[in-house]
Design an enzyme around this catalytic site. Structure first.
Site, short mmCIF file in Angstrom:
data_model
loop_
_atom_site.label_atom_id
_atom_site.label_comp_id
_atom_site.label_asym_id
_atom_site.label_seq_id
_atom_site.Cartn_x
_atom_site.Cartn_y
_atom_site.Cartn_z
N HIS A 48 0.84 -1.20 0.00
CA HIS A 48 0.00 0.00 0.00
C HIS A 48 0.87 1.24 0.00
CE1 HIS A 48 0.89 0.41 4.28
NE2 HIS A 48 0.45 -0.83 4.48
N HIS B 99 3.86 1.48 2.37
CA HIS B 99 5.05 0.77 1.91
C HIS B 99 5.77 1.59 0.84
CE1 HIS B 99 2.49 -2.91 3.04
NE2 HIS B 99 3.50 -2.95 3.89
N CYS C 34 -4.40 -17.38 23.63
CA CYS C 34 -5.70 -17.58 22.99
C CYS C 34 -5.54 -18.69 21.97
CB CYS C 34 -6.20 -16.30 22.32
SG CYS C 34 -7.66 -16.60 21.27
N CYS D 186 -6.33 -17.54 18.37
CA CYS D 186 -5.31 -16.70 17.76
C CYS D 186 -3.99 -17.44 17.63
CB CYS D 186 -5.03 -15.46 18.61
SG CYS D 186 -6.41 -14.34 18.78
N CYS E 158 -9.78 -12.69 25.21
CA CYS E 158 -9.03 -12.37 24.00
C CYS E 158 -9.67 -11.18 23.28
CB CYS E 158 -9.01 -13.58 23.07
SG CYS E 158 -8.52 -13.15 21.38
N HIS F 286 -11.07 -12.58 19.70
CA HIS F 286 -12.13 -13.56 19.66
C HIS F 286 -13.12 -13.48 20.82
CE1 HIS F 286 -8.89 -15.27 17.16
NE2 HIS F 286 -9.87 -15.73 16.43
N LYS G 118 -12.70 12.34 -0.01
CA LYS G 118 -12.74 12.29 -1.47
C LYS G 118 -11.80 11.22 -2.01
CE LYS G 118 -14.82 16.41 -2.83
NZ LYS G 118 -14.71 17.69 -3.53
N LYS H 42 -13.63 8.14 -2.88
CA LYS H 42 -14.45 8.16 -4.08
C LYS H 42 -13.59 7.97 -5.33
CE LYS H 42 -17.81 11.23 -2.03
NZ LYS H 42 -18.08 12.65 -1.84
#
Length: 510
Positions: free
Chosen positions: A18, A21, A126, A129, A143, A146, A294, A297
RNA sequence: GGCGGCGUAGCUCAGUUGGUCAGAGCACACGGCUCAUAAUCGUGUUGUCGCGGGUUCGAGUCCCGCCGCCGCUACCA
């Protein structure tokens, strides 16, 4: 001529690439390109972090092996960097055999040096997890993910004796004030160290997707302690003594602020424990924040809530604005080190103002007048041009800024020369005059300003730099030139063809 | 709770050690120009520098308090 080793964080393959990065990677790339331009020998390393429970789980969900899953996702990063013209010299994947060699070598050394011990890790676990939580992470004692009760579990782990490095780290930072930049981040690291360091568990027996612990086959290294070592794998630690000692410890790690502790506490301590010097400099960048609506969009389909940065693919920007404009915006809009607002509107505004109106239009108007007043042949610059001082000031400012990891300032200085060149044209109005020496001097100087600008923007916008270079009639590529030698006033030869061409950055209507 | 940071023109932000520090870019207004991508050049407007005290001859710039926002607080790549 120096040596410049620069790294990005290695990105976790559980996540698609993304803009965050891209921000880190483009900045590292610009620094690498700058140092190449300055004549340094450069090694630029990026890559992916592929081990750990999350990757193993994702692979299982998709019915493939962790390696197959990593092979699939890593391409998205490699493709993204290809699109963005990232000039990395190597791409490290932590699942590669060479990385296992280096990890085992480095951690084996730490083990041999007596800084690793076996102990029992007790924690709240957990089952869903497959992960541990601390007391304060729990929500109502359950957790946070969860909502299920956690169980007290214990696991035999190897521990790295980080606690033994508190004083050494403090002493080292005292002797190396430049080791973490900016200083506010250095202070954060120091505060953490001063708060007291605990030993950390660095192996797991609960999963197998990792680098095996060489002295105990039942364990793999916990991802972070495998991931950090990539910086040594890339230069051949444990394999090629001459090579890695040629680059280490003069390394520059560029990282995001969220992983400061790992790079400024864990990592230097690991290096010390292995008997090598800690990294010379860690540069910490901030985050791009997305507040505007914006953006969703325009750039994200089917988004009906606030957009997160992690939802914006780099390619969404390059397809919309072009590669160089995207690179420019990432480098120019936010000072490296602080957080910044990332908005679509801001990107359009800066694109129009800086790229279309200032730079692109300067090239266009100069080329047109050279066509009408000089028969399309670029004249030589005027040694006494008022632009000369502006150029020298811009060069000095840009060079200094690049040197101290301030791309946004370097570009601002570069744009001051563009502004001066536009103003100088207004002052002389060569389009009103008859062809002759006076017109030649003005246009030659404008072309010289463009030549210098092309060189100065090379780290940020390599394609644009090359295109300007070509259009003003110069041979080769700006990347083959050297700064500061080749940015001295008067380098434009004159007598070469100037091409107008299509607008470099068409103005956007939105 | 502890440690740290932030809050300056409509927007994004600069502002070393206290004294042209009230700034830049964008936006906006007016004027010039028409070579250029309705681009460019010049001039100009905008601010209780979060709030309240204090130190000082003088404070965005130091001290105290308050309000608002944020980061870190160990195994989360």
């Amino acid at each position: 001529m120096g040596r410049f080793y620069v790294t990005t964080p290695i990105y976790y393959v559980n996540d698609a690439p993304h803009v965050g990065h891209a921000y880190a990677t483009v900045n590292a790339d610009a620094m690498a390109r700058w140092h190449r331009l300055a004549g340094d020998e450069v090694f630029f390393l990026t890559g992916t972090d592929e081990h750990g429970a999350k990757v193993a789980e994702a692979a299982e969900e998709h019915g493939v092996t962790p390696q197959e899953w990593a092979d699939r996702v890593v391409r998205r990063f490699q493709d993204a960097w290809t699109v963005l013209d990232i000039s990395n010299d190597d791409f490290i994947r932590t699942s590669e055999p060479r990385h296992r060699v280096t990890v085992q070598e480095l951690l084996g050394r730490i083990h041999d040096n007596g800084y690793i011990r076996l102990d029992t890790y007790r924690g709240l676990y957990c089952v869903s997890c497959e992960d541990y939580y601390t007391e304060d992470q729990l929500v109502d004692g359950k957790c946070p993910v969860h909502g299920r009760p956690v169980v007290e579990m214990e696991e035999d782990n190897y521990f790295f004796e980080l606690s033994k490095f508190e004083d050494r780290l403090l002493a080292w930072y005292d002797e190396h004030p430049e080791a973490v930049q900016p200083v506010t981040k250095r202070n954060e690291a120091l505060a953490f160290i001063k708060g007291g360091l605990k030993d950390i568990s660095i192996t797991r027996t609960s999963l197998s997707w990792g680098v095996p612990v060489p002295w105990d086959a039942g364990h793999v290294f916990y991802v972070w302690y495998d991931a950090l070592v990539n910086y040594l794998t890339g230069i051949g630690y444990g394999v090629d003594e001459a090579r890695w000692t040629g680059w280490w410890p003069h390394v520059h790690h560029l990282i995001g602020k969220e992983i400061l502790r790992f790079h400024c506490v864990w990592w230097p301590a690991m290096c010390m424990a292995a008997g090598i010097d800690p990294p010379k400099e860690v540069h910490v960048h901030g985050w791009l924040l997305v507040g505007g609506q914006k953006l969703s969009k325009t750039l994200v389909r089917d988004a009906d809530g606030p957009v997160r940065l992690t939802e914006i693919a780099p390619q969404a920007l390059t397809e919309d604005f072009g590669v160089d404009a995207t690179r420019y915006h990432l480098l120019r809009d936010v000072p490296l080190g602080s957080d910044g607002e990332f908005t679509y509107e801001g990107m359009v505004t800066r694109y129009n103002a800086d790229l279309a109106n200032n730079l692109g239009n300067l090239l266009a108007r100069v080329a047109t007048v050279v066509g009408s007043k000089c028969g399309g042949t670029g004249p030589a610059p005027d040694p006494g041009s008022p632009l000369r001082a502006a150029a020298e000031e811009a060069v000095a400012g840009a060079v200094a800024a690049w040197e101290r990891w301030a791309p946004h300032e370097a570009l601002a200085h570069t744009w001051s020369l563009i502004g001066a060149a536009n103003a100088e044209l207004e002052a002389n109005e060569p389009w009103k005059k008859d062809p002759g020496p006076e017109v030649d001097r003005v246009l030659g100087s404008a072309l010289e300003a463009l030549r210098i600008v092309a060189l100065l923007v090379t780290p940020a916008m390599p394609r644009t730099a090359t295109e300007i270079w070509r259009r003003i009639g110069l041979d080769g590529s700006p990347e083959e030139r050297r700064v500061p030698a080749d940015v001295a006033w008067g380098g434009y030869p004159g007598g070469v063809p100037v091409e107008k061409g299509a607008p470099l950055f068409p103005r956007r209507k939105d």
